[in-house]
Design an enzyme around this catalytic site. Structure first.
Site, PDB file in Angstrom:
ATOM      1  N   SER A 146       0.851  -1.192   0.000  1.00  0.00           N
ATOM      2  CA  SER A 146       0.000   0.000   0.000  1.00  0.00           C
ATOM      3  C   SER A 146       0.880   1.233   0.000  1.00  0.00           C
ATOM      4  CB  SER A 146      -0.879   0.012   1.254  1.00  0.00           C
ATOM      5  OG  SER A 146      -1.542   1.248   1.429  1.00  0.00           O
ATOM      6  N   TYR A 159      -2.107  -1.118  10.540  1.00  0.00           N
ATOM      7  CA  TYR A 159      -2.249  -1.409   9.111  1.00  0.00           C
ATOM      8  C   TYR A 159      -1.037  -0.898   8.336  1.00  0.00           C
ATOM      9  CZ  TYR A 159      -3.819  -1.153   4.298  1.00  0.00           C
ATOM     10  OH  TYR A 159      -3.885  -1.291   2.932  1.00  0.00           O
TER      11      TYR A 159
END
Length: 266
Positions: A146, A159
């Site tokens: 990401s 995360y």
């Protein structure tokens, strides 16, 4: 020049294939003639997707229902594929979890699950399938990281940290196995129009930044990068530019800015 057409006739395993980027990647692979093994928790969704892709592209499809929050799931997936004599040349480590909110308030089990799915399951699956690729002197692996992996993100702390792990793991392993003819790519999408942000609880917050990219566009660029052996792909230009520029900004300044922008509203 290598292209996604090199995937024709090869078996690809896609985790988290029931929706979003995973489903879009499965569609892209099928469009280039790859056979598909789709795995996710939701049987109905992957059965529907498998039937659709088989009908549209005349490709072979199989499903394996598994929950990667369970440490035993990667072995279950392996036993149903390579362990059953099915050669997996393409591994798409896409499954992932996220949760937006104040760390001290979030159910700790949600945070632990993120680490298990986003990190542990990626390592377990890679450890099972990569040795077979080394033996055959060919293979491809995509790890979905990401743009969150380029800086710490308050209220998405765990995360973002797991995605740093994913990106660095992919880059290091790519260097190790290149000499065996194996290509590994870290995909670093930014905000993408999927159910992920709503499930994670941060849909409203992250949509304020605008510029959501379609999962189809992300998947198309990811598969092209994988075929070419590109080590990292940030599929959106503005996100790639930000990922480059943050290298020159003090981390404390970044985290302070993001904390103010992302702080949950009471």
């Amino acid at each position: 020049m290598p292209s996604p057409d090199d995937f024709r006739g090869k078996w690809a395993l896609v985790t988290g294939a029931s929706a979003g980027i995973g489903a879009a990647i499965a569609h892209q692979l099928a469009s280039h003639g790859a056979n598909l093994i789709l795995t996710a928790r939701r049987r109905e969704r992957i059965e529907s997707l498998a039937a659709h892709l088989a009908a549209e592209f005349k490709t072979e499809t199989r499903i394996v229902v598994a929950d990667l929050n369970d440490p035993a799931a990667p072995q279950q997936i392996y036993d149903a594929t390579e362990g059953a004599g099915l050669t997996v040349d393409i591994l798409i480590n896409n499954a992932g979890l996220g949760h937006y909110g104040e760390f001290y308030k979030i159910d700790p089990e949600q945070e632990y699950s993120m680490v298990r799915v986003n990190c542990e399951a990626v390592v377990r699956l890679s450890r099972l399938f990569i040795p077979r690729m080394v033996e055959r002197r060919r293979g491809w692996m995509l790890v979905v990281a990401s743009t969150a992996s380029f800086q710490p993100i308050p209220y998405d702390a765990v995360y973002a940290a797991t995605k740093v792990f994913d990106r660095f793991f992919a880059l290091a392993l790519a260097e190790e196995v290149e000499r065996f003819g194996i290509k590994i790519t870290a995909l670093c999408p930014g905000t993408t129009e999927t159910e992920f942000f709503d499930v994670s609880g941060g849909g409203g917050v992250f949509r304020r930044f605008g510029g959501m990219q379609s999962s189809d566009e992300v998947a198309r660029k990811a598969i092209l990068a994988l075929a070419r052996g590109q080590r990292t792909i940030v599929p959106k230009f503005k996100a790639a530019l930000v990922a480059f520029l943050v290298r020159f900004v003090p981390t404390r300044r970044i985290t302070r800015t993001l904390e103010r922008a992302l702080r949950p509203k009471d």
